[in-house]
Scaffold this motif. Structure first.
Motif, PDB file in Angstrom:
ATOM      1  N   ALA A 179       0.616  -1.181   0.203  1.00 47.75           N
ATOM      2  CA  ALA A 179       0.011   0.034   0.040  1.00 47.75           C
ATOM      3  C   ALA A 179       0.934   1.424  -0.046  1.00 47.75           C
ATOM      4  CB  ALA A 179      -1.032   0.170   1.252  1.00 47.75           C
ATOM      5  N   ALA A 180       2.065   1.137   0.758  1.00 44.74           N
ATOM      6  CA  ALA A 180       2.949   2.353   0.956  1.00 44.74           C
ATOM      7  C   ALA A 180       3.488   2.754  -0.564  1.00 44.74           C
ATOM      8  CB  ALA A 180       4.155   1.919   1.713  1.00 44.74           C
ATOM      9  N   LEU A 181       3.934   1.721  -1.395  1.00 47.01           N
ATOM     10  CA  LEU A 181       4.316   1.862  -2.872  1.00 47.01           C
ATOM     11  C   LEU A 181       3.285   2.308  -3.489  1.00 47.01           C
ATOM     12  CD1 LEU A 181       6.465  -1.370  -2.975  1.00 47.01           C
ATOM     13  CD2 LEU A 181       7.204   0.894  -2.523  1.00 47.01           C
ATOM     14  N   ARG A 182       2.074   1.652  -3.501  1.00 52.55           N
ATOM     15  CA  ARG A 182       0.716   2.396  -4.390  1.00 52.55           C
ATOM     16  C   ARG A 182       0.658   3.773  -4.099  1.00 52.55           C
ATOM     17  NH1 ARG A 182      -1.608  -3.047  -3.248  1.00 52.55           N
ATOM     18  NH2 ARG A 182      -1.296  -4.332  -5.175  1.00 52.55           N
ATOM     19  N   VAL A 183       0.673   4.122  -2.969  1.00 57.27           N
ATOM     20  CA  VAL A 183       0.560   5.552  -2.658  1.00 57.27           C
ATOM     21  C   VAL A 183       1.492   6.458  -3.211  1.00 57.27           C
ATOM     22  CG1 VAL A 183       0.757   7.376  -0.779  1.00 57.27           C
ATOM     23  CG2 VAL A 183      -0.462   5.302  -0.340  1.00 57.27           C
ATOM     24  N   ALA A 184       2.894   5.945  -3.462  1.00 54.55           N
ATOM     25  CA  ALA A 184       3.759   6.795  -4.302  1.00 54.55           C
ATOM     26  C   ALA A 184       3.636   6.362  -5.872  1.00 54.55           C
ATOM     27  CB  ALA A 184       5.175   6.019  -3.751  1.00 54.55           C
ATOM     28  N   GLY A 185       2.618   5.768  -6.308  1.00 53.23           N
ATOM     29  CA  GLY A 185       2.506   5.587  -7.601  1.00 53.23           C
ATOM     30  C   GLY A 185       2.875   4.419  -8.439  1.00 53.23           C
ATOM     31  N   LEU A 186       3.295   3.398  -7.501  1.00 49.95           N
ATOM     32  CA  LEU A 186       3.928   2.185  -8.079  1.00 49.95           C
ATOM     33  C   LEU A 186       2.760   1.214  -7.985  1.00 49.95           C
ATOM     34  CD1 LEU A 186       7.662   2.476  -6.400  1.00 49.95           C
ATOM     35  CD2 LEU A 186       6.785   3.158  -8.461  1.00 49.95           C
ATOM     36  N   GLU A 187       3.250  -0.076  -8.634  1.00 49.64           N
ATOM     37  CA  GLU A 187       2.502  -1.092  -8.705  1.00 49.64           C
ATOM     38  C   GLU A 187       3.208  -2.396  -8.317  1.00 49.64           C
ATOM     39  OE1 GLU A 187      -0.537  -3.319  -7.945  1.00 49.64           O
ATOM     40  OE2 GLU A 187      -0.843  -1.438  -8.361  1.00 49.64           O
ATOM     41  N   PRO A 188       3.280  -2.908  -7.166  1.00 49.59           N
ATOM     42  CA  PRO A 188       4.000  -4.242  -7.002  1.00 49.59           C
ATOM     43  C   PRO A 188       3.582  -5.273  -7.604  1.00 49.59           C
ATOM     44  CG  PRO A 188       3.297  -3.025  -4.686  1.00 49.59           C
ATOM     45  CD  PRO A 188       2.467  -2.528  -5.931  1.00 49.59           C
ATOM     46  N   GLY A 189       4.632  -6.180  -8.178  1.00 44.83           N
ATOM     47  CA  GLY A 189       4.497  -7.140  -9.171  1.00 44.83           C
ATOM     48  C   GLY A 189       4.308  -6.664 -10.628  1.00 44.83           C
TER      49      GLY A 189
END
Length: 354
Positions: free
Chosen positions: A147-157
């Motif tokens: 979730a922290a990465l998605r807030v920064a605009g990234l998409e894990p995986g």
């Protein structure tokens, strides 16, 4: 004479019964280290658990996934897991785990992203197309990390990847060797990394997650109803132990080393003791105080902050919705009792402890 002996026997039996300690088992997701295990050691050596009529034993399981069923089935008394798996159980379509948190053990975000000091990565967004090392892909902290990465605009995986590298030394080497570009460890492990002589840069989680709790003590819902005093006594002894370690961290470190001799560095010198006490002191500072320096109420949960963090995780797709009964999962029922002890008297004992 027979009456006299009978009375004596009954008296001794009564004393033995009064002295019988309540057995408490505490399930941990990882083995205790000096920064988080020292309070338990201090409580044992100063008799703080015993004064609360408790016989406390620590049991280590492989992660929250293995730990939670132990508490849910009442095979252990308390657990100390992160909260995401418990919250997720409310979205399983089945009955949620019959568990409830009663003590906020890490009332702020302990996780962070760590890179080498000379790395070009300076923000979460800079982790795009990078590899991030974690202990294992089953870690209960991963939903919050994603979730922290998605807030920064990234998409894990898709444009950022988590890689299992193990804990501590193996992870440190993975970062140094370039196997991964960053580590997703807790702040105390970052401290340990720095003590190895490696210069690092720490990248914090987004603000919405900064006061979101991590690990906490949890009990079966039946324990709340059937033996609330057990919760009060355990939480009080643990709070007392943290207080002791804040006053005399050197004693707490040495107590931990005495009880866990395998954890004591070979040929431990003043430098090793200083580093260990620094680890403990930093952890307690983060736990007992807010970033502005004001003291927290030991064990207390901020339900509004938790609800905001759940909302942010739902927005980022980690939870189906933010509709979670937060007050049913996290309890402040016993917080006042945890802090109810003679601090002046305990300070004197702590200062004299060796």
């Amino acid at each position: 004479m027979r009456v006299k002996y009978l009375l004596l026997s009954l008296t001794f039996a009564g004393v033995a019964q009064a002295q019988a300690l309540d057995e408490v088992t505490v399930a941990l997701a990882i083995p205790p280290a000096v920064h988080d295990g020292a309070p338990y050691a201090a409580a044992q050596e100063l008799g703080l658990f015993k004064e609360q009529n408790l016989d406390v034993k620590l049991l280590v399981f492989q992660g929250a996934g293995a730990l939670l069923p132990q508490v849910a089935s009442k095979r252990v008394t308390f657990g100390y897991p992160v909260s995401e798996p418990v919250i997720s159980s409310y979205f399983s379509g089945k009955n949620p785990l019959p568990l409830r948190y009663f003590y906020n053990g890490t009332p702020n975000q302990t996780l962070e992203y760590t890179v080498l000091a000379d790395s070009p990565i300076k923000t979460l967004a800079d982790l795009k197309d990078k590899k991030i090392g974690v202990g294992a892909l089953t870690w209960g902290t991963l939903p919050n990390s994603r979730a922290a990465l998605r807030v920064a605009g990234l998409e894990p995986g898709k444009n950022v990847e988590f890689v299992a590298v193990g804990a501590l030394g193996s992870g440190f080497q993975a970062l140094r060797s370039g196997k991964v570009d960053a580590l997703n460890y807790n702040s105390s492990w970052g401290d340990i990394f720095e003590f190895t002589g490696t210069k690092i840069r720490r990248i914090a989680y987004p603000a919405v997650f900064q006061e979101n709790p991590g690990n906490g003590f949890i009990a079966h819902q039946d324990t709340f109803k059937e033996d609330p005093d057990l919760i009060r006594r355990f939480g009080r002894a643990y709070t007392e132990a943290q207080y002791v370690c804040e006053i005399n961290p050197t004693f707490c470190v040495q107590a931990f080393w005495r009880q866990h001799p395998e954890s004591k560095p070979a040929n431990a010198d003043d430098k090793a003791l200083t580093e260990a006490t620094t680890l403990l002191t930093r952890r307690l500072q983060r736990t007992l105080y807010r970033p502005d320096g004001t003291r927290r109420q030991p064990g207390e949960y901020d339900l509004a902050v938790i609800q905001q963090a759940i909302g942010a995780m739902a927005k980022q797709g980690e939870f189906p919705s933010a509709n979670v009964p937060v007050a049913k999962i996290f309890s402040n029922e016993f917080v006042t009792a945890f802090d109810d002890f003679d601090k002046d008297a305990l300070r004197k004992r702590a200062e004299a402890a060796k």
